[in-house]
Design a protein around this motif. Structure first.
Motif, short mmCIF file in Angstrom:
data_model
loop_
_atom_site.label_atom_id
_atom_site.label_comp_id
_atom_site.label_asym_id
_atom_site.label_seq_id
_atom_site.Cartn_x
_atom_site.Cartn_y
_atom_site.Cartn_z
N TYR A 178 0.82 -1.21 0.00
CA TYR A 178 0.00 0.00 0.00
C TYR A 178 0.86 1.26 0.00
O TYR A 178 0.51 2.26 -0.62
N PHE A 179 2.00 1.22 0.68
CA PHE A 179 2.90 2.37 0.69
C PHE A 179 3.40 2.68 -0.72
O PHE A 179 3.43 3.84 -1.14
N VAL A 180 3.76 1.65 -1.46
CA VAL A 180 4.22 1.84 -2.85
C VAL A 180 3.11 2.44 -3.69
O VAL A 180 3.33 3.38 -4.48
N PHE A 181 1.88 1.91 -3.54
CA PHE A 181 0.76 2.43 -4.33
C PHE A 181 0.47 3.89 -3.98
O PHE A 181 0.23 4.72 -4.87
N ALA A 182 0.48 4.23 -2.68
CA ALA A 182 0.20 5.61 -2.26
C ALA A 182 1.25 6.57 -2.82
O ALA A 182 0.93 7.69 -3.25
N CYS A 183 2.51 6.15 -2.82
CA CYS A 183 3.57 7.00 -3.37
C CYS A 183 3.40 7.18 -4.88
O CYS A 183 3.63 8.27 -5.41
N LEU A 184 3.00 6.12 -5.58
CA LEU A 184 2.77 6.21 -7.03
C LEU A 184 1.64 7.18 -7.34
O LEU A 184 1.76 8.03 -8.23
N ARG A 185 0.55 7.10 -6.58
CA ARG A 185 -0.58 8.01 -6.81
C ARG A 185 -0.18 9.45 -6.49
O ARG A 185 -0.58 10.39 -7.18
N LEU A 186 0.62 9.62 -5.44
CA LEU A 186 1.09 10.96 -5.09
C LEU A 186 1.94 11.53 -6.22
O LEU A 186 1.80 12.71 -6.57
N TYR A 187 2.79 10.71 -6.79
CA TYR A 187 3.62 11.15 -7.91
C TYR A 187 2.74 11.56 -9.10
O TYR A 187 2.97 12.62 -9.72
N LEU A 188 1.73 10.77 -9.42
CA LEU A 188 0.84 11.09 -10.54
C LEU A 188 0.07 12.39 -10.28
O LEU A 188 -0.17 13.17 -11.20
N TYR B 163 1.08 14.95 -8.72
CA TYR B 163 1.98 16.09 -8.90
C TYR B 163 2.36 16.31 -10.36
O TYR B 163 2.68 17.43 -10.76
N THR B 164 2.33 15.26 -11.16
CA THR B 164 2.79 15.37 -12.55
C THR B 164 1.68 15.57 -13.55
O THR B 164 1.91 16.07 -14.64
N SER B 165 0.46 15.21 -13.20
CA SER B 165 -0.65 15.36 -14.16
C SER B 165 -1.98 15.30 -13.42
O SER B 165 -2.04 14.90 -12.26
#
Length: 457
Positions: free
Chosen positions: A90-100, A102-104
């Motif tokens: 879940y930590f990996v998924f939350a970080c991925l969504r946070l990155y998205l 910020y980028t789009s």
């Protein structure tokens, strides 16, 4: 006949789904907003999504710390510990969504998938407790981690789109129902269902009514939040529209008048007028007729707009309010509607600054412009005039007429400005010098008006 009825039913169903889709995601009012406002709202929504991601990451960190500190009851040396696996995933998924975020801009399908993964991983984490602690499946139904379902639903309320709150709640309730069914279908063959509340609390038995209460609580909270967000979104859209209208309105009326409109309870035509002593400034462009003859219409408008922008600065800097643009002339007031105790000096200062600015400025094509001004101080009334459906704010009274006449007389007396005796009397004589130009009985009056030419010391 049957085909027509079927087609009509299909169209009605599609229309219903479309209307529900609009309500759940954005709302019909949102679709009617200008693109610029929709873009601003979407940016705010994206900001909310980033905030949600950060909160979820913080929750994960806290949960991980608590898990690390808590005593373990699993056998010593056990190789399989599912809780850290779910937390890490879940930590990996939350970080991925946070990155998205910020980028789009996150598409709707990403947000829907995000909700499914959020709830899926949380419920999977709860389910794994019975494996982690070597207990029967009904053990996880007693987990206080259930409360995180409510937190995840509430986080979705940070976006002004009720559909995401509703989806979170439905997925959470359905997930808990699935966990209950899995606990009941325990392959150990033991009957885990009980009707005794005490046994339910003190053992690994399942009280179906108790689990249904949890699901009902999840759904009730979800529906309340969904309705609240729906109402809040309508208010937000209305507030944005009103704010944009007020912004546009401020281009046509003075800021002080806009404040009066905000506070007004009834029709504006019935709004209370203001009467006070104020200084009135009339500014008129010299040689406008010849300028209009020498320029194409579109160039003339461009020069006029540039001219108005240039001379409005001195008026505003000296606390004046532009009430009207009359062709190539400007009517400005000082001390109404915006209070200014030194209004006479402010009006003269604005007139002299306008002369100075125009003297130093060249318009496109090498054009130079000059003005003549008339200033008078006296009792003035400010208020709305017109009809209930078409209004304008203005200042009026005999003192306004005198300022206009003084501006006209300035040409006859070959001066750039004329000010009345009352204006000269009230102004700061340490800043300005005055030269008497004459006195005349103005049209419609019985007593002569004494007037002066003002200059800076």
């Amino acid at each position: 006949m049957f085909d027509k009825s079927f087609e009509s039913l299909r169209l009605n169903l599609l229309e219903l789904l479309k209307s529900k889709h609009e309500w759940l995601l954005s709302g019909k009012e949102y679709a009617d907003l200008p693109e610029s406002i929709r873009g601003a709202i979407e940016e705010q929504q994206n900001s909310s999504e980033r905030f949600i991601s950060w909160i979820q990451i913080a929750i994960l960190v806290v949960f991980s710390v608590l898990y690390t500190m808590a005593p373990k009851t699993s056998p010593i040396g056990a190789e399989f510990e599912p809780v850290p696996i779910f937390l890490g995933t879940y930590f990996v998924f939350a970080c991925l969504r946070l990155y998205l975020s910020y980028t789009s801009r996150l598409a709707h399908w990403i947000l829907f998938l995000s909700i499914l993964v959020d709830m899926g991983l949380l419920l999977g984490l709860i389910w794994s407790f019975h494996l982690q602690y070597m207990q029967p499946p009904s053990f996880y139904l007693k987990s206080p981690t259930l409360l995180y379902i409510f937190i995840f639903i509430a986080l979705r309320a940070l976006r002004f789109e009720p559909g995401y709150v509703l989806l979170s709640g439905i997925v959470g309730a359905a997930g808990w129902l699935l966990l209950m069914v899995l606990a009941i279908l325990d392959e150990s063959g033991r009957s885990v269902i009980t009707n005794d509340y005490v046994i339910y609390l003190t053992s690994n038995s399942v009280l179906i009514g108790g689990e249904l209460d949890k699901m009902i609580s999840i759904l009730v909270v979800t529906f309340i939040l969904t309705l609240a967000i729906s109402r809040a979104r309508r208010l937000m859209v209305r507030s944005i529209v009103d704010g944009r209208t007020a912004e546009s309105l401020s281009l046509f009326i003075p800021e002080g008048v806009a404040s009066q409109i905000e506070k007004s309870d009834g029709p504006l035509i019935n709004a209370q007028t203001e009467t006070r002593e104020a200084s009135i400034l009339f500014v008129d462009l010299t040689s406008f007729t010849s300028l209009a003859e020498s320029l194409p219409p579109e160039n003339l408008i461009a020069v006029l707009n540039e001219y108005f922008l240039l001379i409005s600065g001195p008026i505003e800097r000296n606390h004046g309010v532009i009430n009207q643009f009359q062709g190539d002339a400007i009517l400005a007031s000082f001390n109404l509607p915006t209070e200014d105790p030194d209004h006479a000096s402010s009006a003269i200062s604005a007139a002299l600054e306008i002369q100075r600015v125009l003297h130093e400025y060249q318009f496109e094509g090498g054009i130079t412009l000059s003005t003549r001004t008339g200033i008078n101080t006296g009792t003035v009334v400010g208020g709305f005039i017109g009809t209930p459906v078409r209004l304008s704010y203005t200042v009026y009274g005999d003192s306004v007429n005198i300022a206009s006449r003084l501006q006209v007389l300035s040409k006859q007396y070959n001066t750039a400005n004329l000010v009345s005796f009352r204006t000269m009397q009230l102004c700061d004589h340490e800043r300005f010098a005055f030269k008497k130009k004459g006195s005349e009985i103005l049209r419609g009056r019985t007593h002569p008006i004494v007037f002066y030419e003002a200059s800076a010391k």
